[in-house]
Each structure stands twice: as C-alpha cells, then as structure tokens.
Design an enzyme around this catalytic site. Structure first.
Site, PDB file in Angstrom:
ATOM      1  CG  HIS A  22      -2.103  -1.342   0.888  1.00  0.00           C
ATOM      2  ND1 HIS A  22      -3.591  -1.008   0.943  1.00  0.00           N
ATOM      3  CD2 HIS A  22      -2.015  -2.402   1.334  1.00  0.00           C
ATOM      4  CE1 HIS A  22      -3.748  -2.295   0.625  1.00  0.00           C
ATOM      5  NE2 HIS A  22      -2.719  -3.112   1.695  1.00  0.00           N
ATOM      6  CG  ASP A 120      -4.931   2.278   1.251  1.00  0.00           C
ATOM      7  OD1 ASP A 120      -5.695   1.322   0.779  1.00  0.00           O
ATOM      8  OD2 ASP A 120      -3.860   1.929   1.336  1.00  0.00           O
ATOM      9  CB  THR A 142      -4.024  -0.378  -3.010  1.00  0.00           C
ATOM     10  OG1 THR A 142      -4.266  -1.365  -2.433  1.00  0.00           O
ATOM     11  CG2 THR A 142      -3.140   0.672  -2.501  1.00  0.00           C
ATOM     12  CB  SER A 363       3.805  -8.586  -8.035  1.00  0.00           C
ATOM     13  OG  SER A 363       4.844  -8.198  -6.644  1.00  0.00           O
ATOM     14  CG  ASP A 382      -6.131  -8.445  -4.584  1.00  0.00           C
ATOM     15  OD1 ASP A 382      -5.277  -9.320  -3.980  1.00  0.00           O
ATOM     16  OD2 ASP A 382      -5.271  -7.632  -4.534  1.00  0.00           O
ATOM     17  CD  GLN A 383      -2.008 -12.939  -2.840  1.00  0.00           C
ATOM     18  OE1 GLN A 383      -1.883 -14.077  -2.620  1.00  0.00           O
ATOM     19  NE2 GLN A 383      -1.772 -11.858  -2.094  1.00  0.00           N
TER      20      GLN A 383
HETATM   21  N1  UDP Z   1       9.234  -6.215  -2.579  1.00  0.00           N
HETATM   22  C1  UDP Z   1      10.702  -5.949  -2.223  1.00  0.00           C
HETATM   23  N2  UDP Z   1      10.837  -6.949  -2.385  1.00  0.00           N
HETATM   24  C2  UDP Z   1      10.120  -7.627  -2.439  1.00  0.00           C
HETATM   25  C3  UDP Z   1       8.992  -8.788  -2.257  1.00  0.00           C
HETATM   26  C4  UDP Z   1       8.264  -7.615  -2.563  1.00  0.00           C
HETATM   27  O1  UDP Z   1      10.525  -4.816  -2.845  1.00  0.00           O
HETATM   28  O2  UDP Z   1      11.501  -9.160  -1.920  1.00  0.00           O
HETATM   29  C5  UDP Z   1       7.822  -4.984  -2.883  1.00  0.00           C
HETATM   30  C6  UDP Z   1       7.457  -5.111  -4.360  1.00  0.00           C
HETATM   31  O3  UDP Z   1       8.100  -4.680  -4.842  1.00  0.00           O
HETATM   32  C7  UDP Z   1       5.794  -4.614  -4.958  1.00  0.00           C
HETATM   33  C8  UDP Z   1       5.645  -4.840  -2.614  1.00  0.00           C
HETATM   34  O4  UDP Z   1       6.606  -5.130  -2.271  1.00  0.00           O
HETATM   35  O5  UDP Z   1       5.999  -2.990  -4.138  1.00  0.00           O
HETATM   36  C9  UDP Z   1       4.730  -5.634  -2.842  1.00  0.00           C
HETATM   37  O6  UDP Z   1       3.169  -5.633  -2.889  1.00  0.00           O
HETATM   38  P1  UDP Z   1       2.329  -6.930  -3.389  1.00  0.00           P
HETATM   39  O7  UDP Z   1       1.315  -5.338  -4.578  1.00  0.00           O
HETATM   40  O8  UDP Z   1       3.075  -7.287  -4.181  1.00  0.00           O
HETATM   41  O9  UDP Z   1       1.929  -7.990  -2.805  1.00  0.00           O
HETATM   42  P2  UDP Z   1       1.902  -8.029  -1.067  1.00  0.00           P
HETATM   43  O10 UDP Z   1       2.957  -7.193  -0.195  1.00  0.00           O
HETATM   44  O11 UDP Z   1       0.287  -7.041  -1.235  1.00  0.00           O
HETATM   45  O12 UDP Z   1       1.306  -9.177  -1.039  1.00  0.00           O
END
Ligand code: UDP
Length: 469
Positions: A22, A120, A142, A363, A382-383
């Site tokens: 987020h 958000d 988001t 991602s 949401d995946q």
């Molecule tokens: N990310 C990162 N390093 C990692 C894993 C994830 O910088 O080792 C970042 C990735 O680039 C993305 C965010 O963390 O911007 C993860 O957001 P996402 O919506 O993909 O997944 P969430 O963590 O919310 O489940």
C-alpha cells in the site's frame, strides 16, 4: 518539471494502509504530484516513523515528501504488539481518526495547512476526518478496478453471499470477464474467511458517495471497461505507479519507491544476478504478507531445484524456518535465498527470465510494466482475480493449478516455469509483454492518458486551493 523553489500549488496528506504493497503505490503517486508542484506529506505510523531515521524523502524534481506520523494505538512495536490482526485493525480504526485530526490541526497551527487528504480505500474514516475540516477527500484504490467493483457489488447487496447459497456459480460485474468462484477475491468465494478483513474491504465503499475524486492504480488500457464503470459510479482518476526510471524516464532519479519496511539485500542480489546469463533466473517472491505452509515450501523448493534453472527466492525471515532443512546452504550454487530484495531492480535485471509471484497487484503491475513473464501462484485476497487477468486478459503468463489440498505440487510448478520460459506459449507471452510495456510507458509519458489525468487532478487541487484562499 517544476522548480523546487516555486511555491506549491497545494498541500496534500497521503495516507496509506501500513503494508508495503500500500505504501509503495501511494508514495510513488506522491512523487509524481511533487513533480507537478504539489506538496505531499506522507503519513506513516509512529512505530514505522521511529524505524525510518528520516523525516523527508527527496524527490530531486520538486518539493521533498515530508513524513509525519499518526498513532495506530501500538506506538512501541506496531502490528507485532497487537494480540491479533482483528485487534490491530480495531485499534487503527479507533486511534487513527483522532490522531489524523490532531495532525491536520497541528499542520495548520504550524502555518502549513492542508488542502486535501488522499487516503487508502482501506481507511475510509480518513474521508470523514477530511470532511470535518472541509478538505477535499480523495480515495486511492491499491487493488484493480475489477476487484473493487466486485467488493462494491457485495457491499451494496448486488452480489449476495455465500455464492452457492444464492444459486451463483460464477461472479460477474460490468465490463469484466465472468469469473469462476476461485477466480473471485478469496473473501467472496470463501465467504466467512477472515471476517475482520472482509469488513475492511467492504468498508471501502461505506462512505464513497461523499468522495471528491477516485484514483486507481492502473493505466487505462489495462482495464478499459472495468475502469469506465468505476468512473460512472464514483468520479475519475487513474495512473500506474511504477517509478519513472522504468517507464518514461522523465524523473531520472526515480528508481525505487523510497520507503522499505524490510531491509533489502540489494548488493548481494545484484552481484549474484550479474553473474548469471540473460533470461536464466527464476525470481520467486510472495510479497510482504503471504504465509505459506511447510508442505507448500517443500514442494516449491523441490520444484525450483528440479527446474534446472537458477533461482532467486525471497523468503521473509519470519518464514525461513519453514524451508526444508539445509535448503539455504544447499542452494548457494544455482539458487539464492534472501529475506527481502529490491524487487524492481531484480525484475529489471536482464538475467531474470520469469517471476513466480503470489500475484499481489503491485507485483503484477511491475511484471507487466517491466516485461517479465509471470507464473502466478495466488494465495488469497485479490490474488486469484489478478492471476486470472495475468493469464486470460493481459496474456503475460500462466497460473498454477492446486491439488485437492490446495497445494501447488513441484511438478506443476516445474511445468508452468517451463511453459513461460521455453514452452509453446512463451513467444506469445513475450509479444504481449512488449505490447504492455510500451502501453505503460506511453500512458505515463508526456500527453499519455495517465499523465493527462494527473494534470487534471493537479489543476483541480490548485483550483480548490484558490477557492478556499
Ligand atoms: N517487494 C520488494 N521486495 C521484495 C518483495 C516485494 O520490494 O522482496 C515489493 C514489490 O516490488 C511490491 C510490494 O513489495 O511493490 C509488494 O506488493 P504486492 O502488491 O505485490 O504484494 P503484497 O505485499 O501487498 O502482498
């Protein structure tokens, strides 16, 4: 690009939920606002602010982003201090609005008044606070338009749950493809799971009728019809928030989001990737929140080893004990396991040949914008819907199938990796990726759909400031 010394056109507070997925898009959006002469103050929690050791984030092309904290009720240890996720969310809902109102007052007393709150969608109480002060209230979603539209339909009783109990076997919302139950967000197809999160995602729409502007973290071509429907419902606004360096390059120093909650092993990853041939590495990450079972770790570990490819696997420290015994030292040749990476740099490295991801929306957006083929392994929230779009709508990868126990077996993982890296579909996926990469760049570049839209938003903020002053 604005002159950093020119007075700002408006001052906005930007309030993300306290997760990396987020913070990244909302901080990135703040940087674009800054490049257009809007002053942004990004709100963190007191706990996060203590670990950051800085109170500003430089933007190089406009006013720096100020960081100011509010209290979530757990100022010493943040989320870890809460006895449960439900308790944390409750505390945030109770303490957040009070603390936000205090901050708005304080900024005004300091001679730095605020014109708008960009919040958000997970924090709808921020809109109520903004309205108490007569400020512009802007929601930032988001998640994708399709996902938000499904939640909106559920919240308004237009989709009734449980699905099967109401005779539905699929989920449909205007503009979006029909979804099988398992392709709908987990809170919808697995009704009753995580009730406290269910309240959060439906709560996004509790007061949406009072919002002044809606921002979605997509660019128009990604979800044309789904987005048009959101516009009809609520208003306007959209843009993707991947740093400029990877798209239009107009903000040349804008190479990362700028605020990491976990420390990335950047040098180690870059050196390791630089020693590998082009397109040879499988990058694996399940983001900042997903928790896998030991059995799932075992299957993934074996599948990666058997794939005969190099792999870079992000396993957060809190999850590493679930890896098979001895796996980390064993993988020091073709494989590298790290606790956190600079994901954008990994995706941009030419050694990276595919991305095994949980399909978190950021991602997916990053893979699409940087042109990396995806193997989707959706976990929850949401995946599953994002995975459907990856495979069937955007054509940038494939999704794994799980067995009756909900586990992705090693053979399935190996086959999907083979499919995107060298199989029949791989050329088609590469063609789709180059199309999307071009569209993403065009959208944010001068005169592109997102760029025009941000200009409209900036003009609106400036006009609202003039109306008040
Ligand atoms: N990310 C990162 N390093 C990692 C894993 C994830 O910088 O080792 C970042 C990735 O680039 C993305 C965010 O963390 O911007 C993860 O957001 P996402 O919506 O993909 O997944 P969430 O963590 O919310 O489940």
């Amino acid at each position: 690009m604005e002159d950093p010394k020119k007075p700002e056109k408006a001052h906005v507070l930007v309030l993300p939920f306290t997760g990396q997925g987020h913070i990244n898009p909302m901080l990135q959006f703040s940087k674009r606002l800054s490049s257009k002469g809007i002053k942004s103050t990004l709100i963190t929690t007191i706990y996060i602010s203590k670990s950051l050791k800085t109170t500003t984030i430089a933007t190089h092309y406009g006013p720096p982003i100020q960081l100011r904290p509010i209290s979530d009720g757990y100022d010493d240890d943040g989320y870890h201090q809460a006895e449960s996720t439900a308790a944390y969310l409750d505390s945030l809902r109770t303490n957040g609005p009070v603390s936000l109102a205090q901050l708005i007052k304080k900024l005004s007393e300091e001679g730095d008044p605020v014109n708008a709150v960009i919040y958000d969608g997970f924090l709808p109480w921020a809109l109520d606070v903004a309205k108490q002060f007569g400020l512009v209230g802007v929601v930032f979603f988001t998640q994708s338009c399709t996902v938000n539209s499904i939640y909106y339909h559920v919240q308004r009783g237009l989709i009734q749950l449980p699905l099967m109990g109401h005779g539905s076997t699929t989920v449909s919302v205007p503009g979006a493809p029909e979804l099988q139950p398992w392709e709908a967000p987990s809170f919808v197809h697995n009704y009753g799971s995580y009730p406290f999160w269910f309240d959060v995602i439906l709560g996004q729409f509790s007061n949406i009728d009072q919002v002044d502007w809606v921002l979605c973290n997509i660019f128009y071509d990604m979800e044309k019809e789904e987005f048009s429907y959101i516009i009809v419902l609520f208003g306007h606004g959209f843009r993707p928030t991947v740093p400029s360096y990877y798209l239009d390059k107009r903000l040349e120093h804008d190479k990362d989001y700028g605020l990491q909650l976990l420390n990335p092993n950047t040098t180690l990853c870059n050196n390791w990737l630089d020693s590998k041939p082009k397109d040879s590495v499988i990058y694996v990450s399940f983001g900042s929140a997903a928790e896998l079972t030991e059995e799932q770790f075992k299957e993934l570990a074996q599948g990666l080893k058997n794939s005969q490819h190099n792999f870079l696997w992000v396993v957060r420290e809190s999850e590493q004990a679930k890896l098979p015994n001895g796996f980390i030292p064993e993988t020091s040749g073709p494989g590298l396991v790290v606790g956190w990476a600079s994901q954008l740099e990994v995706l941009a490295n030419e050694a990276t040949g595919c991305f095994v991801t949980h399909c978190g929306f950021n991602s997916v957006l990053e893979a699409l914008s940087l042109g990396v083929p995806v193997v989707g392994v959706p976990q929850w929230t949401d995946q599953g819907t994002n995975g459907k779009f990856v495979e069937d709508v955007w054509g940038i990868g494939v999704r794994v199938k799980v067995d009756d126990d909900g586990i992705v077996r090693k053979k399935e993982l190996q086959e999907c990796i083979k499919e995107v890296m060298e199989g029949e579909k791989s050329e088609e996926i590469k063609r789709s990726l180059s199309k999307w990469k071009k569209l993403a760049k065009e959208a944010v570049d001068e005169g592109g759909s997102s760029d025009k839209n941000i200009d409209e938003f900036v003009a609106y903020l400036a006009e609202m400031q003039n109306v008040r002053s």
